[in-house]
Design a protein around this motif. Structure first.
Motif: not given
Length: 331
Positions: A48-77
């Protein structure tokens, strides 16, 4: 199909990243499984996670998302895993914690540590759907940079860390220059971080033994090691027999298994015996070239090549330079 589970705590972080990048969530991107989550369910399947990621990249065409996601992960998550990593004594402990965390969560992701005289190599194995490996690695690299900054270590040190990426150079590679400090290289056999060995034992300024012990104990409760253990045993066999000609049939015999079983278990991690053998050979060769004055012919023999010419050709194909030129530059 991968029906194993992952925490839903990661999802709100990803949704926030989408918003921050200027995208509104479209519920059509969500797999059916997401629409039935409630307060009593804290896990969803990896599919389900992989499908969600794939859909997001396909729909937005925004390759920044994965980099920004990594930057956003913290000790809490990252829960107990995050606390265990942040409070470990040094990088060596951190890698071992990461190895067990990967083994405890998802059987098609694994990592291990190779140590040589001058360098260490943290190998990463992902068996993920086609096209999803770059986002995984991009988020991971951004997360590592964020973690280094959080621990107070100098981020400039990342310039000396080589990252091997098993996929070809993407058409949006300029984002790598924008987001990452690593010395990254595409189209490599196995994904890996390569750095000076002494970094493994540099004390962490955030080391808290009691908190780390508690966090590790929680991780141990869900530690599953079948695929992880097979990988480690295969790597151990190859290291010991690389000079004499390591092969799958002999490895299976020494591991009291069959070639078919080993191939199946490694395939779950997206790697083959021959790819692991190639990586061990190459990493050992790099270390011997840097740390010794052995003739090129002797280096070739020690990493399992019967002819120096074959070794030189393989080295040049991967590094775009000869072993001798590599040694003169780094020795």
């Amino acid at each position: 199909m991968n029906k194993e589970l992952t925490l839903t705590e990661y999802i709100p972080v990803f949704l926030q990243v989408l918003h921050d990048c200027g995208h509104e969530l479209d519920f059509a991107w969500l797999p059916e499984e997401f629409l039935h989550l409630d307060d009593q369910r804290t896990f969803i399947t990896v599919d389900a996670c992989n499908t969600f990621w794939k859909n997001c990249f396909k729909a937005t065409g925004d390759r920044r998302i994965s980099f920004e996601y990594g930057k956003a992960l913290t000790i809490d998550t990252h829960g107990f895993f995050g606390y265990a990593v942040k409070t470990s004594a040094n990088l060596r402990e951190t890698i071992e914690i990461c190895r067990k965390f990967a083994a405890s969560r998802i059987s098609n992701i694994a990592l291990d540590l190779d140590e040589f005289d001058r360098c260490f190599v943290c190998n990463l194995y992902f068996n993920v759907p086609g096209g999803m490996l770059p986002p995984y690695m991009e988020a991971l690299m951004a997360l590592v940079q964020r973690t280094v900054a959080d621990t107070g270590l100098p981020v400039e040190a990342l310039n000396r860390v080589r990252v091997n990426l098993s996929y070809p150079r993407p058409d949006y590679a300029e984002l790598y220059e924008q987001y990452l400090l690593f010395d990254y290289h595409f189209s490599q056999p196995i994904n890996a971080f390569v750095a000076d060995r002494h970094l493994l034992d540099v004390p962490s300024p955030l080391h808290e033994p009691a908190l780390k012990k508690l966090a590790v104990e929680q991780l141990e409760k869900v530690y599953q090691q079948e695929g992880d253990a097979t990988l480690l045993r295969v790597k151990d066999y190859i290291r010991k027999h690389v000079a004499s000609g390591a092969n799958l049939t002999e490895a299976a015999d020494r591991l009291s298994s069959s070639p078919r079983t080993i191939k199946r278990k490694l395939a779950r991690l997206g790697v083959s015996f021959s790819e692991i053998l190639q990586e061990v050979r190459f990493n050992l060769a790099i270390d011997l070239l840097q740390s010794t004055n052995l003739p090129i012919e002797e280096v070739a023999l020690r990493v399992g090549y019967s002819h120096a010419s074959s070794f030189i050709n393989a080295f040049k194909k991967r590094m775009d330079t000869t072993p001798a030129d590599w040694r003169s530059h780094f020795h």
